[in-house]
Design an enzyme around this catalytic site. Structure first.
Site, mmCIF file in Angstrom:
data_model
loop_
_atom_site.group_PDB
_atom_site.id
_atom_site.type_symbol
_atom_site.label_atom_id
_atom_site.label_comp_id
_atom_site.label_asym_id
_atom_site.label_seq_id
_atom_site.Cartn_x
_atom_site.Cartn_y
_atom_site.Cartn_z
ATOM 1 N N GLU A 117 -0.770 3.148 -1.043
ATOM 2 C CA GLU A 117 0.453 3.943 -0.957
ATOM 3 C C GLU A 117 0.139 5.441 -0.921
ATOM 4 O O GLU A 117 0.675 6.235 -1.691
ATOM 5 C CB GLU A 117 1.405 3.601 -2.104
ATOM 6 N N GLU A 140 1.842 -6.020 -1.042
ATOM 7 C CA GLU A 140 2.768 -5.924 -2.172
ATOM 8 C C GLU A 140 4.145 -6.358 -1.696
ATOM 9 O O GLU A 140 4.725 -5.733 -0.807
ATOM 10 C CB GLU A 140 2.834 -4.504 -2.752
#
Length: 509
Positions: free
Chosen positions: A197, A317
């Protein structure tokens, strides 16, 4: 008294009417002679992060714990995960990966430094679970390894040293350091994530900047042909995907995609894990089926420069994210897990199967005690969640070959009430998974089977009386699969009556 008896009679009639209401109908066509792509087993991967009790207390208790363990790993959790046939585990994060410095987690445990987990509740981490513990855990449960390296606060040199420490077979300084710490043979890194991220907690980078950072890192950390996974988009950020494909595609094997189901779509108030109503039930599935559109959109962007699907998507995720359990540390991301979550997991599996040409790895968030967990623990007690049972029911799809299943269904909210997937397993049998998202009514599913024959059908069903039915430590089997007897096959047609709010997995012989 007469008025009371009349009211009771009316109530009884209403309940009976609901119990025996006419089911709605869905139809489908299954082709046994049109095999598609193989579903990568890694689509059923797991994710574990140093977060709350996800590892400490959940997986790792230490060899001196009174809780029964195998070299420090909880025996009950290890056995449950081995039964699930977990194909791959991602570690150490998540956001934690980009504040994790691997040297803090090697050497004698008593001498490892205590560090502050600034992302997740400011917990003081003793670093007793580190590199050796992760790779030994993966070996213990028979899973491949997915290692996420620190890009946000780390350096290429630090990452390169970590890779050498883990994988070097010779007698370099770091290989000898590994041996001094108790491991002679090198480990294999099956997947290597270059950051996490980076558009957010991993560095707050813009796509062009990360593309350059990625290319710098990958020049130092390539590990003997290990597939490299670059940070991809969040949700519908197609610009990020386009930039990475244009500027860095020659240096990665996969792009990650992160997407969490929030019933409200609002990060400040996500919605409760239990005690929700039908409107929230419908909103949850509306949100989770956005995953289908995201995959279609990113696939289309990748097709512009990679029409042969050489670059894959790693949905590393995904899962449900609700408001934390009242009374718990909000930074530990603890939430209950209900029948709704099992169906949510099944919906995502079906989506991944439909995009199996691009989606070759996925990791549910997370394995134990965090977010949409497989397993919950409390001291010596353990409970398997409905999501665990959904993963178990889909085991035959690991490595199976997709078969086309065209399904027509009435709506439930903004999505189809009935969704499904089909594949021919490595056992040669045909497996069909069907979910009924209607929380009140059964569904009669009528499937035309063409291109082959089937003589017998068997299966399992996962359902319960309440939308938020769940397992607890005192009632660990409140929601679990049972044999399904509501399917028949004859004259090239499969019929099945799916209970309301249910997952059914069938096997055709």
């Amino acid at each position: 008294m007469k008025r009371l008896l009349t009211a009771l009679a009316a109530t009884t009639a209403l309940i009976a009417g609901a119990a025996y209401a006419e089911p709605f109908t869905a139809t489908a066509e299954l082709r046994l002679d049109q095999p598609g792509v193989v579903i990568a087993p890694e689509v059923y991967g797991q994710f574990m992060e140093q977060l709350g009790t996800g590892i400490d207390e959940g997986v790792w208790v230490g060899p001196d714990s009174p809780i029964h363990n195998v070299r420090g790993y909880r025996t009950d959790v290890v056995e449950a995960l081995k039964a699930l046939k977990v194909p791959v585990v991602r570690w150490p994060g998540g956001c934690y990966a980009d504040i994790y410095h691997w040297r803090d987690g090697v050497g004698a445990r008593a001498q490892r430094p205590v560090t502050l987990n600034r992302w997740w509740g400011n917990k003081e981490e003793n670093n007793h679970f580190g590199t050796h513990e992760f790779f030994e855990f993966a070996e213990l449960i028979g899973a491949k390894t997915y290692l996420s390296i620190n890009v946000g606060s780390g350096t290429p040199a630090e990452a390169a040293d970590w890779i050498e420490y883990v994988t070097a077979p010779g007698h370099s300084r770091l290989a000898e350091m590994r041996r001094a710490n108790g491991r002679d043979a090198p480990w294999k890194i099956d997947y290597l994530g270059i950051g996490n991220e980076t558009w957010g907690c991993g560095g707050r980078m813009r796509a062009p900047y990360y593309a350059d950072v990625y290319r710098q890192f990958v020049g130092f950390v390539t590990a003997n042909g290990t597939p490299n996974i670059a940070v991809g988009p969040s949700g519908d950020d197609y610009t990020w995907t386009r930039v990475m494909m244009e500027q860095a595609r020659n240096d990665f094997d996969a792009l990650s995609l992160h997407y969490y189901t929030l019933p409200t779509g609002d990060w400040t108030t996500k919605g409760p894990a239990l005690g929700f109503d039908e409107a929230q039930w419908n909103a949850t599935f509306t949100q989770t089926y956005r995953m289908e559109g995201f995959l279609q959109g990113h696939d289309a962007v990748m097709d512009e420069t990679d029409p042969e699907n050489k670059k894959i998507i790693a949905v590393d995720e995904w899962g449900a994210w609700y408001d934390p359990t009242p009374g718990t540390n909000a930074g530990y991301l603890q939430q209950q897990n209900s029948l709704r979550d099992a169906l949510l997991a099944a919906a995502n599996f079906n989506i991944f199967h439909r995009h199996a040409d691009r989606v070759r790895i996925a990791n549910v968030a997370q394995m134990v005690n965090v977010l949409q967990a497989m397993i919950l623990t409390d001291g010596p007690r353990m409970a398997l969640t409905p999501t665990y049972h959904a993963f178990a029911m889909y085991r035959p799809f690991q490595g199976a070959t997709v078969l086309p299943l065209t399904l027509q269904s009435p709506a439930q909210g903004e999505v189809k009430a009935v969704d499904g997937t089909a594949a021919r397993g490595t056992d040669g049998k045909v497996h069909i998974a069907l979910i009924n998202l209607n929380p009140d009514d059964a569904a009669d599913v009528n499937v035309s089977v063409g291109g082959g024959t089937a003589r017998r059908v068997s299966g399992q069903v996962l359902t319960a009386g309440a939308m938020d039915a769940h397992n607890t430590f005192d009632a660990p089997d409140a929601v679990h699969p049972v044999a399904f007897t509501g399917a028949r096959i004859a004259n090239g047609r499969l019929t099945a009556r799916l209970p309301a709010k249910s997952l059914v997995v069938l096997t055709l012989d």
